[in-house]
Scaffold this motif. Structure first.
Motif, PDB file in Angstrom:
ATOM      1  N   ASN A   1     -22.745  40.732  -3.086  1.00 59.51           N
ATOM      2  CA  ASN A   1     -23.380  40.666  -1.771  1.00 59.51           C
ATOM      3  C   ASN A   1     -23.960  39.297  -1.497  1.00 59.51           C
ATOM      4  OD1 ASN A   1     -22.783  43.286  -1.221  1.00 59.51           O
ATOM      5  ND2 ASN A   1     -24.789  44.085  -1.759  1.00 59.51           N
ATOM      6  N   TYR A   2     -24.493  38.632  -2.535  1.00 61.74           N
ATOM      7  CA  TYR A   2     -25.154  37.368  -2.221  1.00 61.74           C
ATOM      8  C   TYR A   2     -24.173  36.252  -1.914  1.00 61.74           C
ATOM      9  CZ  TYR A   2     -24.919  36.583  -7.328  1.00 61.74           C
ATOM     10  OH  TYR A   2     -24.526  36.465  -8.621  1.00 61.74           O
TER      11      TYR A   2
ATOM     12  N   ARG B   1     -21.460  36.927  -0.229  1.00 65.73           N
ATOM     13  CA  ARG B   1     -21.178  37.266   1.164  1.00 65.73           C
ATOM     14  C   ARG B   1     -22.282  36.710   2.077  1.00 65.73           C
ATOM     15  NH1 ARG B   1     -21.097  43.481   2.719  1.00 65.73           N
ATOM     16  NH2 ARG B   1     -23.294  43.132   2.357  1.00 65.73           N
ATOM     17  N   THR B   2     -23.531  36.854   1.629  1.00 65.83           N
ATOM     18  CA  THR B   2     -24.645  36.295   2.408  1.00 65.83           C
ATOM     19  C   THR B   2     -24.459  34.793   2.587  1.00 65.83           C
ATOM     20  OG1 THR B   2     -26.115  37.929   1.427  1.00 65.83           O
ATOM     21  CG2 THR B   2     -27.156  36.078   2.539  1.00 65.83           C
TER      22      THR B   2
ATOM     23  N   ARG C   1     -21.753  33.085   2.527  1.00 65.84           N
ATOM     24  CA  ARG C   1     -20.670  32.812   3.474  1.00 65.84           C
ATOM     25  C   ARG C   1     -21.134  33.049   4.901  1.00 65.84           C
ATOM     26  NH1 ARG C   1     -16.142  35.532  -0.220  1.00 65.84           N
ATOM     27  NH2 ARG C   1     -15.512  33.661  -1.332  1.00 65.84           N
ATOM     28  N   SER C   2     -21.947  34.095   5.084  1.00 68.66           N
ATOM     29  CA  SER C   2     -22.405  34.421   6.438  1.00 68.66           C
ATOM     30  C   SER C   2     -23.294  33.321   6.990  1.00 68.66           C
ATOM     31  CB  SER C   2     -23.157  35.751   6.443  1.00 68.66           C
ATOM     32  OG  SER C   2     -24.499  35.567   6.037  1.00 68.66           O
ATOM     33  N   LYS C   3     -23.830  32.490   6.111  1.00 69.56           N
ATOM     34  CA  LYS C   3     -24.691  31.400   6.569  1.00 69.56           C
ATOM     35  C   LYS C   3     -23.880  30.186   7.016  1.00 69.56           C
ATOM     36  CE  LYS C   3     -27.527  31.422   2.862  1.00 69.56           C
ATOM     37  NZ  LYS C   3     -28.709  31.081   2.048  1.00 69.56           N
TER      38      LYS C   3
ATOM     39  N   HIS D   1     -23.676  28.715  -5.048  1.00 71.56           N
ATOM     40  CA  HIS D   1     -24.002  30.139  -5.137  1.00 71.56           C
ATOM     41  C   HIS D   1     -23.210  30.892  -6.186  1.00 71.56           C
ATOM     42  CE1 HIS D   1     -26.786  30.655  -1.712  1.00 71.56           C
ATOM     43  NE2 HIS D   1     -26.230  29.521  -1.325  1.00 71.56           N
ATOM     44  N   ALA D   2     -22.020  30.428  -6.500  1.00 72.03           N
ATOM     45  CA  ALA D   2     -21.177  31.236  -7.382  1.00 72.03           C
ATOM     46  C   ALA D   2     -21.130  30.721  -8.819  1.00 72.03           C
ATOM     47  CB  ALA D   2     -19.769  31.322  -6.803  1.00 72.03           C
TER      48      ALA D   2
ATOM     49  N   PRO E   1     -24.433  31.559 -11.487  1.00 69.69           N
ATOM     50  CA  PRO E   1     -24.469  32.910 -12.060  1.00 69.69           C
ATOM     51  C   PRO E   1     -23.202  33.261 -12.830  1.00 69.69           C
ATOM     52  CG  PRO E   1     -24.448  32.996  -9.647  1.00 69.69           C
ATOM     53  CD  PRO E   1     -24.633  31.574 -10.023  1.00 69.69           C
TER      54      PRO E   1
ATOM     55  N   MET F   1     -17.849  38.301  11.828  1.00 70.05           N
ATOM     56  CA  MET F   1     -18.440  37.240  11.006  1.00 70.05           C
ATOM     57  C   MET F   1     -17.423  36.603  10.065  1.00 70.05           C
ATOM     58  SD  MET F   1     -21.691  36.919  11.715  1.00 70.05           S
ATOM     59  CE  MET F   1     -22.457  36.105  10.323  1.00 70.05           C
TER      60      MET F   1
ATOM     61  N   LEU G   1     -16.018  38.091   7.516  1.00 69.01           N
ATOM     62  CA  LEU G   1     -16.415  38.475   6.161  1.00 69.01           C
ATOM     63  C   LEU G   1     -15.660  39.698   5.652  1.00 69.01           C
ATOM     64  CD1 LEU G   1     -20.285  38.072   6.516  1.00 69.01           C
ATOM     65  CD2 LEU G   1     -18.743  36.555   5.295  1.00 69.01           C
TER      66      LEU G   1
ATOM     67  N   ARG H   1     -21.247  30.496  12.235  1.00 64.89           N
ATOM     68  CA  ARG H   1     -21.928  31.449  11.355  1.00 64.89           C
ATOM     69  C   ARG H   1     -23.229  30.856  10.852  1.00 64.89           C
ATOM     70  NH1 ARG H   1     -17.522  33.778   7.103  1.00 64.89           N
ATOM     71  NH2 ARG H   1     -17.060  31.612   6.610  1.00 64.89           N
ATOM     72  N   GLY H   2     -24.293  31.634  10.896  1.00 62.27           N
ATOM     73  CA  GLY H   2     -25.566  31.137  10.387  1.00 62.27           C
ATOM     74  C   GLY H   2     -26.299  30.306  11.413  1.00 62.27           C
TER      75      GLY H   2
ATOM     76  N   PHE I   1     -28.059  41.912   5.765  1.00 64.69           N
ATOM     77  CA  PHE I   1     -27.309  42.989   5.129  1.00 64.69           C
ATOM     78  C   PHE I   1     -28.203  44.130   4.669  1.00 64.69           C
ATOM     79  CE2 PHE I   1     -24.993  39.075   4.814  1.00 64.69           C
ATOM     80  CZ  PHE I   1     -23.769  39.446   5.322  1.00 64.69           C
TER      81      PHE I   1
ATOM     82  N   THR J   1     -29.699  42.904  -3.493  1.00 63.11           N
ATOM     83  CA  THR J   1     -28.523  42.208  -4.013  1.00 63.11           C
ATOM     84  C   THR J   1     -27.995  41.144  -3.051  1.00 63.11           C
ATOM     85  OG1 THR J   1     -27.072  43.884  -3.060  1.00 63.11           O
ATOM     86  CG2 THR J   1     -27.767  44.218  -5.324  1.00 63.11           C
ATOM     87  N   SER J   2     -28.634  41.021  -1.893  1.00 59.15           N
ATOM     88  CA  SER J   2     -28.079  40.089  -0.914  1.00 59.15           C
ATOM     89  C   SER J   2     -28.641  38.682  -1.022  1.00 59.15           C
ATOM     90  CB  SER J   2     -28.299  40.625   0.501  1.00 59.15           C
ATOM     91  OG  SER J   2     -27.541  41.802   0.669  1.00 59.15           O
TER      92      SER J   2
ATOM     93  N   ASN K   1     -29.356  35.440  -3.615  1.00 60.14           N
ATOM     94  CA  ASN K   1     -28.818  34.936  -4.883  1.00 60.14           C
ATOM     95  C   ASN K   1     -29.911  34.921  -5.961  1.00 60.14           C
ATOM     96  OD1 ASN K   1     -27.788  33.336  -6.986  1.00 60.14           O
ATOM     97  ND2 ASN K   1     -26.366  32.366  -5.571  1.00 60.14           N
TER      98      ASN K   1
ATOM     99  N   SER L   1     -30.138  33.533  -8.752  1.00 61.06           N
ATOM    100  CA  SER L   1     -30.363  32.340  -9.567  1.00 61.06           C
ATOM    101  C   SER L   1     -30.885  31.157  -8.755  1.00 61.06           C
ATOM    102  CB  SER L   1     -29.080  31.966 -10.309  1.00 61.06           C
ATOM    103  OG  SER L   1     -28.053  31.747  -9.380  1.00 61.06           O
ATOM    104  N   LEU L   2     -31.151  31.364  -7.475  1.00 58.33           N
ATOM    105  CA  LEU L   2     -31.669  30.260  -6.664  1.00 58.33           C
ATOM    106  C   LEU L   2     -33.028  30.623  -6.076  1.00 58.33           C
ATOM    107  CD1 LEU L   2     -28.462  29.309  -4.649  1.00 58.33           C
ATOM    108  CD2 LEU L   2     -29.411  28.105  -6.604  1.00 58.33           C
TER     109      LEU L   2
END
Lengths: 307, 328
Positions: A204-205, A207-208, A210-212, A223-224, A227, B56, B58, B88-89, B96, B101-102, B104, B106-107
């Protein structure tokens, strides 16, 4: 982060002690000893030798003598070769073994990560299939066979690289041994990276992200990848120790001047000092690697940090 | 007269599945005007999320979208991903369902927020972080400067959803799509979120699309609603009209399967039967197997979405009174 590192270092101490003890006793349980040869030594000579190396003491006493010396940084003498010691052996052979293993490690890790990422992004397209094939070859063919095949083809038939031996400073002599060592390592890493990257790209993150509208390059880079590295990093520590131990065999095959030659002979001769010393050296390296992996892990996965 | 910000025409989404094509969304049409709140309501699998994911860009890899989604005079459908990233954005943002889970893991929150401004507004890193902190304060996060340094796992679910909202609103988009934004949250937090949505979209003049199955949410804040069933819109209109005078049996069923605190029923009345599989939609009206008002025509023909009173549309042949007793 510092406290976490300190705790990890402290917890490595009992592990090291247990490992040393286990190595010591297992080695002693194996039948035979350093002075058993084709021809039995005269009893008086044997008794003197045993006394010299404290082998006449009860095993427990020998154990404490060994630990005591170890604490003083003395890995012990060779019991077979006069005037030779573990420290000498390390001084002679270890730099080479380390160079070989580290070169293979760096190259294999870089190739493995890159190949894994490319395959993940191109899932089920031709780059992915090429990778799967390369991985299969690397994992299936054992290193002694791979070594022989490469020696035959690139060393003898094509004559591009020397098939064996060592000339100081000649990187040409390293190409084939490094390839043999690095291939399976790169294969495993690329598989891990591919799988983990595919999983992360479906989260999901991502996807988030990408949505940005960040753009695919930034989505991947920021982002990828981080992790996705987590499962790969936990493999890198054991991976390097495989390379270090694997290089012992490869050194033998290519006739390279590392620790390998001495270690194999020492194990056959029950040279307690050399075998134990080398094993302990490797143990410390592996502990150190695991420690580094844990620290990198904490950086990659913030959830680990404060536990 | 307010301006139209998004016009969706004949939007269809299909997925290639087991060698056949599954139609997740068919012929969706609607317009969105500046600052309005449109609720899109339907059961799981009714196509409501996929429709907006497709706008979007996606969709999953096996998804395909046709039709138009006009943002001003650009069509978002079928646009190259690289070009789409300019919108987008920035002009159209999405929140979501699952805030856990939406984001990240690690950031830091700071990074995830500021990158939007760096990309779309060309801010430098420092300025972007300051703007991000300001936005965090705006969405009601206490000690925003400190929290901006946190990783997502250090925040509660409600906080994370606030972060998501802040992230989506950074560029003051014309359109915000919120896919089940409150479903994963505690009921008390849900109410706060809805208030936040309402006040922020008003402040920024953002049109909000609220995808939900929770009619309580719809009643609370939406202006218009669109009810979806089996991949198609079956009823559209003002929220009040649809709530007090539903004209499609499915809308009626949805309303009656919602618990109501005022009349405490002994049991809930769910709609009989199950939502249809999109792979095997019934012939005629998709809702006919579950409909208490069906007659021969419903089994043979699919009712088109047609005007039904002022500002309303429905896709149903039944013209008589919809009384609830018949449903129960």
């Amino acid at each position: 982060m510092l406290g976490y590192a300190l705790r990890r270092v402290l917890s490595a101490i009992p592990i090291a002690l247990i490992a040393v003890s286990v190595c010591f006793f297992i080695l002693r349980l194996a039948p035979g000893g350093p002075f058993d040869g084709e021809r039995a030594l005269p009893p008086l000579v044997l008794a003197n030798l045993r006394a010299h190396y404290s082998l006449d003491q009860p095993l427990v006493v020998q154990y404490f003598i060994y630990i005591w010396r170890l604490l003083h940084g003395d890995l012990g003498p060779s019991m077979v070769i006069e005037g030779f010691s573990v420290s000498r052996l390390i001084a002679i052979g270890f730099p080479f073994t380390l160079t070989l293993a580290l070169t293979a490690f760096v190259i294999a890790t870089a190739i493995g990560l890159l190949a894994g990422m490319v395959a993940a992004v191109n899932q089920n397209k031709w780059p992915d299939y090429v990778l799967v094939l390369a991985v299969m070859i690397g994992v299936i063919i054992p290193n002694f066979l791979m070594a022989a095949l490469l020696q035959l083809w690139f060393g003898v038939h094509l004559g591009w690289f020397p098939a064996g031996g060592w000339v100081t400073g000649s990187w040409m002599h390293l190409v084939l041994p490094v390839t043999v060592l690095a291939w399976p390592h790169a294969a495993r890493i690329s598989r891990l990276m591919r799988g983990s990257m595919i999983e992360i790209l479906g989260t999901n993150y991502v996807r988030t992200a990408r949505s940005k509208g960040l753009g695919e390059r930034l989505v991947l880079a920021r982002h990828a990848i981080k992790p996705a590295l987590i499962p790969v990093v936990s493999y890198l520590g054991p991976g390097l120790s495989y390379l270090l131990t694997g290089s012992l065999a490869v050194e033998q095959i290519f006739g390279l001047p590392g620790i390998g030659k001495y270690f194999v002979t020492a194990a056959l001769n029950r040279d307690y000092g050399i075998v134990l010393g080398t094993t302990i050296l490797y143990m410390f390296i592996i502990l150190a690697l695991n420690l580094i992996v844990d620290l990198v892990y904490a950086w990659l996965d913030p959830k680990v940090r404060y536990r | 007269m307010s301006n139209t910000v998004l016009t969706v025409e004949d939007l269809s989404v299909t997925f290639a599945l087991h060698g056949s094509e599954v139609h997740a969304v068919r012929d969706m049409n609607f317009t969105l005007t500046e600052g309005e709140i449109l609720a899109v309501v339907g059961e799981s699998g009714s196509g409501k999320s996929q429709a907006f994911l497709s706008i979007m860009g996606l969709l999953a890899k096996n998804g395909r979208v046709t039709g138009n989604a006009m943002l001003g005079d650009v069509n978002l459908v079928g646009m190259d991903k690289v070009k789409l990233d300019a919108y987008r954005g920035k002009d159209i943002a999405m929140i979501f369902q699952d805030p856990m889970t939406s984001l990240n893991p690690s950031l830091r929150v700071r990074t995830q927020l500021s990158e939007v401004l760096v990309k779309h507004r060309g801010f430098d890193k420092e300025k972007a972080v300051l703007a991000a902190i300001e936005m965090l304060e705006r969405v009601g996060i206490p000690e925003p400067a400190k929290r901006s340094n946190a990783f997502p796992h250090e925040l509660s679910g409600g906080m994370r959803q606030r972060v998501m909202i802040a992230m989506a609103l950074l560029c003051q988009p014309k359109i915000l799509i919120a896919d089940e934004p409150t479903t994963a949250l505690d009921v008390t937090v849900q109410a706060q979120m809805l208030d936040l949505f309402k006040s922020l979209t008003e402040d920024f003049g953002t049109a909000l699309v609220l995808i939900t199955h929770d009619l309580g949410v719809v009643a609370g804040i939406a202006d218009r609603m669109m009810v979806m069933y089996g991949g198609r819109a079956v009823e559209k209109g003002k929220v009040d009209d649809l709530f007090y005078d539903p004209k499609h049996p499915y809308t009626l069923g949805l309303l009656h399967s919602t618990p109501h605190i005022a009349h405490r029923a002994a049991r809930l009345d769910p709609i009989q039967g199950l939502p249809p599989s999109l792979e095997h939609l019934p012939k005629g009206c998709s809702f006919n197997p579950r409909c208490a008002f069906r007659f021969e025509r419903c089994l043979a023909e699919r009712p088109p979405l047609a005007p039904a009173g002022e500002g309303r549309e429905k896709a149903c042949f039944y013209e008589g009174e919809l009384n609830y007793e018949k449903v129960a």
